[in-house]
Write an enzyme that holds these catalytic residues in place. Sequence first.
Site, PDB file in Angstrom:
ATOM      1  N   LYS A  65       0.844  -1.209   0.000  1.00 21.15           N
ATOM      2  CA  LYS A  65       0.000   0.000   0.000  1.00 21.15           C
ATOM      3  C   LYS A  65       0.874   1.251   0.000  1.00 21.15           C
ATOM      4  O   LYS A  65       0.619   2.203  -0.728  1.00 21.15           O
ATOM      5  CB  LYS A  65      -0.936  -0.013   1.223  1.00 21.15           C
ATOM      6  CG  LYS A  65      -2.010  -1.093   1.116  1.00 21.15           C
ATOM      7  CD  LYS A  65      -2.753  -1.309   2.424  1.00 21.15           C
ATOM      8  CE  LYS A  65      -3.666  -2.533   2.305  1.00 21.15           C
ATOM      9  NZ  LYS A  65      -4.344  -2.887   3.546  1.00 21.15           N
ATOM     10  N   GLN A 109      -4.094  -1.176   9.932  1.00 22.19           N
ATOM     11  CA  GLN A 109      -4.107  -2.521   9.359  1.00 22.19           C
ATOM     12  C   GLN A 109      -4.702  -3.522  10.353  1.00 22.19           C
ATOM     13  O   GLN A 109      -4.337  -3.557  11.526  1.00 22.19           O
ATOM     14  CB  GLN A 109      -2.672  -2.932   8.964  1.00 22.19           C
ATOM     15  CG  GLN A 109      -2.570  -4.248   8.240  1.00 22.19           C
ATOM     16  CD  GLN A 109      -3.197  -4.255   6.850  1.00 22.19           C
ATOM     17  OE1 GLN A 109      -3.411  -3.223   6.229  1.00 22.19           O
ATOM     18  NE2 GLN A 109      -3.502  -5.438   6.352  1.00 22.19           N
ATOM     19  N   ASP A 134     -10.632   3.109   4.107  1.00 20.41           N
ATOM     20  CA  ASP A 134     -10.869   1.660   4.095  1.00 20.41           C
ATOM     21  C   ASP A 134     -12.366   1.367   3.937  1.00 20.41           C
ATOM     22  O   ASP A 134     -12.761   0.275   3.537  1.00 20.41           O
ATOM     23  CB  ASP A 134     -10.440   1.055   5.439  1.00 20.41           C
ATOM     24  CG  ASP A 134      -9.156   0.270   5.340  1.00 20.41           C
ATOM     25  OD1 ASP A 134      -8.887  -0.305   4.274  1.00 20.41           O
ATOM     26  OD2 ASP A 134      -8.426   0.236   6.343  1.00 20.41           O
TER      27      ASP A 134
HETATM   28  N1  GUN Z   1      -6.414  -6.432   6.652  1.00 17.42           N
HETATM   29  C1  GUN Z   1      -6.629  -7.167   5.537  1.00 17.42           C
HETATM   30  N2  GUN Z   1      -7.126  -6.398   4.534  1.00 17.42           N
HETATM   31  C2  GUN Z   1      -7.222  -5.139   5.040  1.00 17.42           C
HETATM   32  C3  GUN Z   1      -7.659  -3.908   4.481  1.00 17.42           C
HETATM   33  O1  GUN Z   1      -8.082  -3.810   3.323  1.00 17.42           O
HETATM   34  N3  GUN Z   1      -7.600  -2.829   5.328  1.00 17.42           N
HETATM   35  C4  GUN Z   1      -7.151  -2.915   6.606  1.00 17.42           C
HETATM   36  N4  GUN Z   1      -7.152  -1.804   7.351  1.00 17.42           N
HETATM   37  N5  GUN Z   1      -6.746  -4.060   7.148  1.00 17.42           N
HETATM   38  C5  GUN Z   1      -6.774  -5.158   6.363  1.00 17.42           C
END
Ligand code: GUN
Length: 307
Positions: A65, A109, A134
């Site tokens: 990311k 995350q 998100d």
């Molecule tokens: N953990 C797995 N996928 C994601 C996501 O798309 N966003 C976040 N914040 N945590 C995750």
Amino acid sequence: MTTQKPDLTEPQKPIILDGKLISKRTTERLKDQIANDPNLNIRAPGLATVLVGEDEASKVYVGMKRRTCEYIGMKSFHYSLPTETQIEDLRNLVKKLNEDDKVDGILVQMPLPAQLRKYEPEIMRLIHPSKDVDGFSPNSIGENTFGNETYGSCTPKGMIRLLEEYQIPIDGQEVVIINRTNVIGKPLAMMFLNRHATITVCHSHTRDLDFHLKRADIIAVGVGKINFITPERIKEGVVILDAGINRNQAGKLVGDVDFEAVKTKCSCLTPVPGGVGPMTIAMLMENTYLSYQIHMKKKTYQQQKNF
Ligand code: GUN
């Protein structure tokens, strides 16, 4: 975009819904938009990522990311906190980022380390709605239900985008979703509903899953089980979106669909890796840039008002 149209009469040749390709196109478009954004001389869009603990998969995801963020010309603000972080410290960081004018999106995350797991919903709620890139918060999910997908949850938004890019009809289709989480199944159901599909959301208590699978025009699955979807379970010509992430015995990344076996029966199919996964990151970038545009518009309005 000149994406190949699916030939639903030729199930022997499934269209592979190429998430890698579509996500690349999306990020290249965003990169271009950001480079030409009239507000860039004031500040660049910014995404804050928060990683608590040492989970290896999470480190990889957050790394991807951050790299994409920087590649397209956005600022990446990263916070790595130790596993034993106290909830109060995490709350304070989120509050600080909520107030930070350079930050358009906040991503904490998930999953959080074991001792903080019970606070995940609280943290999702604490992120300011205008920075919830998100799309996990009740506010974003509520907006999604109202048809506003600005801060739409990234994985479902990416799944829908793949269908749209390949011009796969959604209106009036029978969609079966096997996942009822707040981050995939529920927002995905709303997004399909917003596009006039008929939705069935299945889960571990569903009485006759095969009955639903057999009549589906589109199946979206994310259960975390290798070879969960096999040819016997599906209708000829079905479209399948695979959000599963599993490691097989050889350590290879695979989805929930028996890809090779199902290939001959369905019309369109997402691979794992290279399907839904890359789309999630592309939609996160898109949400962050949308958030930036909204923030900059508000700023201009405030400045004009105070002049
Ligand atoms: N953990 C797995 N996928 C994601 C996501 O798309 N966003 C976040 N914040 N945590 C995750």
